[in-house]
Design an enzyme around this catalytic site. Sequence first.
Site, PDB file in Angstrom:
ATOM      1  N   TRP A 249       1.077 -11.275   1.764  1.00 21.63           N
ATOM      2  CA  TRP A 249       1.073 -10.213   0.753  1.00 21.63           C
ATOM      3  C   TRP A 249       2.542 -10.026   0.403  1.00 21.63           C
ATOM      4  O   TRP A 249       3.327  -9.583   1.232  1.00 21.63           O
ATOM      5  CB  TRP A 249       0.471  -8.939   1.345  1.00 21.63           C
ATOM      6  CG  TRP A 249       0.263  -7.860   0.332  1.00 21.63           C
ATOM      7  CD1 TRP A 249      -0.768  -7.753  -0.566  1.00 21.63           C
ATOM      8  CD2 TRP A 249       1.079  -6.693   0.125  1.00 21.63           C
ATOM      9  NE1 TRP A 249      -0.619  -6.620  -1.317  1.00 21.63           N
ATOM     10  CE2 TRP A 249       0.496  -5.951  -0.920  1.00 21.63           C
ATOM     11  CE3 TRP A 249       2.244  -6.228   0.702  1.00 21.63           C
ATOM     12  CZ2 TRP A 249       1.040  -4.757  -1.379  1.00 21.63           C
ATOM     13  CZ3 TRP A 249       2.787  -5.034   0.248  1.00 21.63           C
ATOM     14  CH2 TRP A 249       2.190  -4.310  -0.778  1.00 21.63           C
TER      15      TRP A 249
ATOM     16  N   LYS B 274     -12.816   4.120  -5.290  1.00 19.80           N
ATOM     17  CA  LYS B 274     -13.605   2.895  -5.095  1.00 19.80           C
ATOM     18  C   LYS B 274     -13.743   2.159  -6.420  1.00 19.80           C
ATOM     19  O   LYS B 274     -13.571   0.951  -6.497  1.00 19.80           O
ATOM     20  CB  LYS B 274     -15.020   3.211  -4.559  1.00 19.80           C
ATOM     21  CG  LYS B 274     -15.109   3.612  -3.127  1.00 19.80           C
ATOM     22  CD  LYS B 274     -14.853   2.510  -2.117  1.00 19.80           C
ATOM     23  CE  LYS B 274     -13.440   2.453  -1.674  1.00 19.80           C
ATOM     24  NZ  LYS B 274     -12.948   3.260  -0.622  1.00 19.80           N
TER      25      LYS B 274
ATOM     26  N   HIS C   6      -9.210  23.546 -17.725  1.00 22.31           N
ATOM     27  CA  HIS C   6      -7.770  23.805 -17.768  1.00 22.31           C
ATOM     28  C   HIS C   6      -6.982  22.608 -18.304  1.00 22.31           C
ATOM     29  O   HIS C   6      -5.774  22.536 -18.127  1.00 22.31           O
ATOM     30  CB  HIS C   6      -7.264  24.201 -16.376  1.00 22.31           C
ATOM     31  CG  HIS C   6      -7.928  25.438 -15.866  1.00 22.31           C
ATOM     32  ND1 HIS C   6      -7.696  26.680 -16.409  1.00 22.31           N
ATOM     33  CD2 HIS C   6      -8.871  25.614 -14.906  1.00 22.31           C
ATOM     34  CE1 HIS C   6      -8.448  27.580 -15.776  1.00 22.31           C
ATOM     35  NE2 HIS C   6      -9.174  26.949 -14.868  1.00 22.31           N
TER      36      HIS C   6
ATOM     37  N   GLU D  77     -12.932   9.970  -3.720  1.00 18.18           N
ATOM     38  CA  GLU D  77     -13.253   8.694  -3.067  1.00 18.18           C
ATOM     39  C   GLU D  77     -14.052   7.796  -4.018  1.00 18.18           C
ATOM     40  O   GLU D  77     -13.795   6.595  -4.107  1.00 18.18           O
ATOM     41  CB  GLU D  77     -14.016   8.970  -1.761  1.00 18.18           C
ATOM     42  CG  GLU D  77     -14.552   7.756  -1.038  1.00 18.18           C
ATOM     43  CD  GLU D  77     -13.487   6.720  -0.652  1.00 18.18           C
ATOM     44  OE1 GLU D  77     -12.291   6.964  -0.854  1.00 18.18           O
ATOM     45  OE2 GLU D  77     -13.899   5.638  -0.188  1.00 18.18           O
TER      46      GLU D  77
ATOM     47  N   ASN E 184       5.342 -11.501   9.697  1.00 20.45           N
ATOM     48  CA  ASN E 184       4.751 -10.342   9.016  1.00 20.45           C
ATOM     49  C   ASN E 184       5.712  -9.184   9.230  1.00 20.45           C
ATOM     50  O   ASN E 184       6.111  -8.927  10.360  1.00 20.45           O
ATOM     51  CB  ASN E 184       3.376 -10.064   9.642  1.00 20.45           C
ATOM     52  CG  ASN E 184       2.765  -8.761   9.167  1.00 20.45           C
ATOM     53  OD1 ASN E 184       3.130  -8.241   8.118  1.00 20.45           O
ATOM     54  ND2 ASN E 184       1.831  -8.235   9.949  1.00 20.45           N
TER      55      ASN E 184
ATOM     56  N   CYS F  43       0.186  -9.093   5.414  1.00 20.58           N
ATOM     57  CA  CYS F  43       0.338 -10.482   5.820  1.00 20.58           C
ATOM     58  C   CYS F  43      -0.440 -10.670   7.113  1.00 20.58           C
ATOM     59  O   CYS F  43      -0.497  -9.760   7.945  1.00 20.58           O
ATOM     60  CB  CYS F  43       1.783 -10.911   6.077  1.00 20.58           C
ATOM     61  SG  CYS F  43       2.816 -10.820   4.627  1.00 20.58           S
TER      62      CYS F  43
ATOM     63  N   ARG G  28      -5.639  -8.954   4.791  1.00 20.62           N
ATOM     64  CA  ARG G  28      -4.265  -8.462   4.966  1.00 20.62           C
ATOM     65  C   ARG G  28      -3.320  -8.943   3.863  1.00 20.62           C
ATOM     66  O   ARG G  28      -2.140  -8.613   3.871  1.00 20.62           O
ATOM     67  CB  ARG G  28      -3.717  -8.924   6.326  1.00 20.62           C
ATOM     68  CG  ARG G  28      -4.509  -8.408   7.494  1.00 20.62           C
ATOM     69  CD  ARG G  28      -3.934  -8.918   8.794  1.00 20.62           C
ATOM     70  NE  ARG G  28      -2.655  -8.304   9.071  1.00 20.62           N
ATOM     71  CZ  ARG G  28      -2.479  -7.185   9.744  1.00 20.62           C
ATOM     72  NH1 ARG G  28      -3.527  -6.541  10.209  1.00 20.62           N
ATOM     73  NH2 ARG G  28      -1.273  -6.713   9.943  1.00 20.62           N
TER      74      ARG G  28
HETATM   75  C1  F6R Z   1      -9.222   2.199  -0.071  1.00 20.67           C
HETATM   76  C2  F6R Z   1      -8.567   1.930   1.187  1.00 20.67           C
HETATM   77  C3  F6R Z   1      -7.185   2.453   1.396  1.00 20.67           C
HETATM   78  C4  F6R Z   1      -6.989   2.847   2.868  1.00 20.67           C
HETATM   79  C5  F6R Z   1      -5.533   3.221   3.131  1.00 20.67           C
HETATM   80  C6  F6R Z   1      -5.311   3.650   4.571  1.00 20.67           C
HETATM   81  O1  F6R Z   1     -10.517   1.687  -0.099  1.00 20.67           O
HETATM   82  O2  F6R Z   1      -9.101   1.271   2.033  1.00 20.67           O
HETATM   83  O3  F6R Z   1      -6.903   3.518   0.551  1.00 20.67           O
HETATM   84  O4  F6R Z   1      -7.838   3.903   3.167  1.00 20.67           O
HETATM   85  O5  F6R Z   1      -4.689   2.143   2.838  1.00 20.67           O
HETATM   86  O6  F6R Z   1      -5.629   2.624   5.460  1.00 20.67           O
HETATM   87  P1  F6R Z   1      -5.915   2.905   6.993  1.00 20.67           P
HETATM   88  O7  F6R Z   1      -7.164   3.708   7.075  1.00 20.67           O
HETATM   89  O8  F6R Z   1      -6.038   1.554   7.606  1.00 20.67           O
HETATM   90  O9  F6R Z   1      -4.736   3.676   7.514  1.00 20.67           O
END
Ligand code: F6R
Length: 607
Positions: free
Chosen positions: A74, A484, A503, A480, A100, A2, A27
């Site tokens: 959110w 993505k 496996h 990663e 928030n 939020c 957010r």
């Molecule tokens: C994925 C992504 C999330 C953040 C995770 C941690 O692209 O951005 O997986 O990496 O929510 O967020 P931070 O780094 O702000 O603690």
Amino acid sequence: MCGIVAYIGNKPALPILIKGLRRLEYRGYDSAGVALMCDRKIERLRSVGKIENLEEKTKDSCLSGNIGIAHTRWATHGGVTEENAHPHFSTSGKLVIVHNGIIENYRELREKLKEKFEFKSETDTEVLVNLIESHYDGDLRLAVEKALLHVRGTYGLVAMHSDEPDKLVAARLGSPLVVGIDEDEFYIASDATPMLAYTKKVIFLEDGEVVEISNGKMETFNLKDESVTKCVEEIEWDDEQAEKQGYDHFMLKEIYDQPTVFEDAIRGRINMGDGTAHLGGLNMTDDEMRGIERIILIACGTASYAAMIGKYAFERLAGIPTEVDVASEFRYRDPIVNDKTLVFAISQSGETADTLAAVREAKRKGAFVRGVVNVVGSTIARETDGGSYIHAGPELAVASTKAYTNMVAIMTLYALQFGRLKRITPATGQRLIKALLEIPEKMNSILKQTDEIKKIAEKYKDSRDFMYLGRGINFPVALEGSLKLKEISYIHAEAYPAGEMKHGPIALLSPEFPVFALMTKNQLYEKTRSNIEEVRARDTKVILIANEGDENAKELADDVIYIPPTMELLEPLLNTIPLQIFAYHMAVLLEKDVDRPRNLAKSVTVE
Ligand code: F6R
């Protein structure tokens, strides 16, 4: 999650609030709303969905005023409906708040309040606003302070009351709030980005603090109503850095920012002569550093994959056993941590609730706790006893790209600093630094291949499943890449260490289940190649990341993305970029909302 924005000053508040909400949309974007003080009357507009829906609604309204509060939501308590959108009025219609966080005891409070107050939504926030109203006796700040003494949970909130039309009151516990100061005008927001266009002077509210702004003056108090003195800090980021600068999406801009922000991350922190790095924020003596027996890296999501790469660096360069813990698991497994343990909390936002909880647990157990954080002044940055900013600049796309790269950069520098103290020679350190300095140019050469990578994405855009493979330091890169893809294009993607395929997971493969593999020339090259051959024998389509000049790659793959070689420890800094670009183009081709994927928010401030 939020986002909150508020303004009090001489300018029309609405455009400032809407522009600010756009900056905070990362957010959360389930619904949005705004309330303005207009001649002792509060007018409100709310809308389900993204900020543009709210903006559209405001065009047909006659909302005006120089004081206002706004929110992008959110959803936590209550579904995604206009009723549940903020701002929320108290039953009298005189008091309004944006909030928030989560009020954990809201059911209990609601039971107590329900005789006197009417509830129109399912939210904990409506309970909070009525709780404040129940303590109101002509002074909004006192009512907020008294009410918050009864609350369990977290909040960042801003309130206004039509009986005190020149006033905003804000309070924080667990959810960030920044106040921007431009002479007699003030901005309040969940982070500094909404105010960058107007001021760089800010104060960061601490937990348990309440701020009152009225008639061009600001005063800060604690919940006991004692006055608190705050330091005004200067923000380095500028408004332009937070804009798209001609790119179609923030994510693409942020992918392209990587060579520059990588330079920002290492600038002034390396010493070629001594072959070492120096990160001043570590705040440890050489003896304390030598005494460290274990390192634990705690993070979530993308940051945890960056941490997995950091583990390689710490073990190889410094010889210190290093573990990676997903923050949401860390504190519930009663971790063995003592004063010979160094914990790094790695976080872009610096507000991730799970990571913050892990920081507190590690501190409680007596470890050295340091932050590797992007957002300046964020809670993790302030609650750790030192650490380093990663200098990635504002990252606004929900999917993290440049922050990941800079987290890897900073952990590599920390590993070098420990390594030089403990075991590696200046010459080894110098080789690593030389390779680090070559990274931006190599990143640029990968970025030049965006069009070719887009063509590959066009070929695979109808695939519904993907398998990402890598070994050693390339396994976190595979994780990663798959994250993505799934988070922005909603395609199912798994990631495995290539050697694990036989496996079990290899049973999944078919011509419809393509494999994206990392096969760069490191010590596991031959092993990885054999694993890709096993995959290939199952008639699976293969996309390979390989080093320039590797002719074998062509025989093994349907598509190859060639990238420049580097030292094995630094490979993730390059190898991840084509995976980011691929995921981006897949999402664009599938017409997904790249910067604001469904169900996600950037700053996850709930556990
Ligand atoms: C994925 C992504 C999330 C953040 C995770 C941690 O692209 O951005 O997986 O990496 O929510 O967020 P931070 O780094 O702000 O603690």
